[in-house]
Design a protein around this motif. Sequence first.
Motif, PDB file in Angstrom:
ATOM      1  N   UNK A 245       0.830  -1.206   0.000  1.00  0.00           N
ATOM      2  CA  UNK A 245       0.000   0.000   0.000  1.00  0.00           C
ATOM      3  C   UNK A 245       0.868   1.261   0.000  1.00  0.00           C
ATOM      4  N   UNK A 246       1.897   1.286   0.838  1.00  0.00           N
ATOM      5  CA  UNK A 246       2.766   2.466   0.903  1.00  0.00           C
ATOM      6  C   UNK A 246       3.463   2.685  -0.435  1.00  0.00           C
ATOM      7  N   UNK A 247       3.919   1.592  -1.056  1.00  0.00           N
ATOM      8  CA  UNK A 247       4.554   1.728  -2.375  1.00  0.00           C
ATOM      9  C   UNK A 247       3.567   2.270  -3.397  1.00  0.00           C
ATOM     10  N   UNK A 248       2.339   1.746  -3.393  1.00  0.00           N
ATOM     11  CA  UNK A 248       1.329   2.224  -4.340  1.00  0.00           C
ATOM     12  C   UNK A 248       0.995   3.702  -4.110  1.00  0.00           C
ATOM     13  N   UNK A 249       0.901   4.104  -2.838  1.00  0.00           N
ATOM     14  CA  UNK A 249       0.617   5.510  -2.529  1.00  0.00           C
ATOM     15  C   UNK A 249       1.746   6.414  -3.020  1.00  0.00           C
ATOM     16  N   UNK A 250       2.989   5.965  -2.805  1.00  0.00           N
ATOM     17  CA  UNK A 250       4.132   6.750  -3.263  1.00  0.00           C
ATOM     18  C   UNK A 250       4.140   6.856  -4.792  1.00  0.00           C
ATOM     19  N   UNK A 251       3.862   5.745  -5.469  1.00  0.00           N
ATOM     20  CA  UNK A 251       3.853   5.769  -6.930  1.00  0.00           C
ATOM     21  C   UNK A 251       2.722   6.643  -7.461  1.00  0.00           C
TER      22      UNK A 251
END
Length: 514
Positions: A245-251
């Motif tokens: 989730x954190x990676x998706x939010x950052x992307x």
Amino acid sequence: MAGGSLAWGILGDHLGRRRALISALSVAALFSAVASVMPTYGTFMTARFCSGLGVSGAFPLTFSYLTETCSRSTRSRYAGVLHSFWPMGAIFTSILSHMTMPTGGADIVEDNSEHWSSWHKFLILSILPEVACIVGLIWASESPRYLLEASREVEALAVYQRLHRLNKARTQYGLTELELPGRAAYRDRPASPTRNVLNQGLETFRQAFQRVSSPTHFRTTLLLASLHFLLGFLYMGISTFSSTIIKDLREHEYFLHKQYVTNNNFSRIYVNHTIENVEYRSTTFSNATFSHLNLNHVDFVNCTIEDSEFNSVKASVSYFKDTTIKDSRFIDTDLTDHHFINCNLINNTFLSLVSGCNVDFDYNIYLDDLYDETLSWAGFMFPSLCFMGFVLETATRPPVAATASALAAIASAGMFVANAAYFVTTVELAVKILLVCALNAVTLAVVEGYPCHLRCTAHGMMRSLYHIASLCAIPIYSMLVHTMLLLPTILTMCLAIITALLCTRIQDNSKVLL
């Protein structure tokens, strides 16, 4: 790690806790050092596999070793402290990696061009705690309870007297305090009829499995094995969920700032700085030079590139799509065939390609997020586990484990509204701490639920299931995160509630003398 827990758990009951622990840590340290000098990916992963065998083998051994050395009134406290050093190790590893290794993708690529790069240094430094433990264990005593079961009563008595003296007890050590085992389990063990190491190992495993799953222990084994599987699945599940989730939010945040250059003409330009997060569409480049730079998430869509040069260019997730490239030169780049999608290539020159790899390394790897995330949950987990050790001194195992699991189910409801990185980290922090507190109570139940000659074997099997469940959780949660958040939330809550219900069925043996 699943294999190492199982193998060294059985060895701990055969060789003794101390000897098996020294061998497990030695294997872990040796192959961590070997991995740092391996020249290829295959040999590196083989060395890491062997290192993982030793690392995971230490877990079932340390809990049996410590609790058999502690008194009945203090073993819960010290087991909690022992468990709390696991997040301390995570903090140590994170700080060490942050100090020694680059965090940006481009910096990592640059660092890996060195013969002795930073990850080599990191692996060497990370074995220092293992070496310190091995040195300390050389002068440590064997578990006195194991010595008793192995019919080495004189050595056991010497260890008890030494512990009595080290604790500065004012009373004379009394022989009546020494509770001898009902039978010498190790003395009655039959000798192996064969010298074949493989057959002997398989036979040893079969016998260990039979003893742990015998009618006497079947219910306990089935219950505790199920709890370890569920806790491993949930712990790795929430870890996978939060990191994804954190990676998706950052992307998502990153691509919101993407620049679009459309219907432009660039002639006789010289570019030597990084181009990042840009899409060129229907744009013409004539007599342009791109030199000594990185293309990071750059797309050329329906463009025309004529008489241009790409010199010492490295690409990260960058592509040419439906583009005409004519009379151009590509020198010392890592742009290979898969970077050109439906392109019209006319009279171009490709010289000294750096790499023919078909997998793009994404420079946006967000290692800083991983560092901050680890520090947050590990920093709070350390005092929580220490506190849990004192709680378990006054409370029985089943209600503590059940309460922690039920609270984890409630906290996991926050997964459904995970729309910001800080909130995701908070939910992960709460769920992880509660799950590990439940695991601490279940671990004590394993140690107290089996006799000395089966203790490490049973615990090794439980930990093996824990790691197998972790492997199962990674693809499942990775898939569910990209569907709808309600699905991983419901799955986590349901499994945590089942775990809480199963915890109430644990038999409390906190008053048993190990």
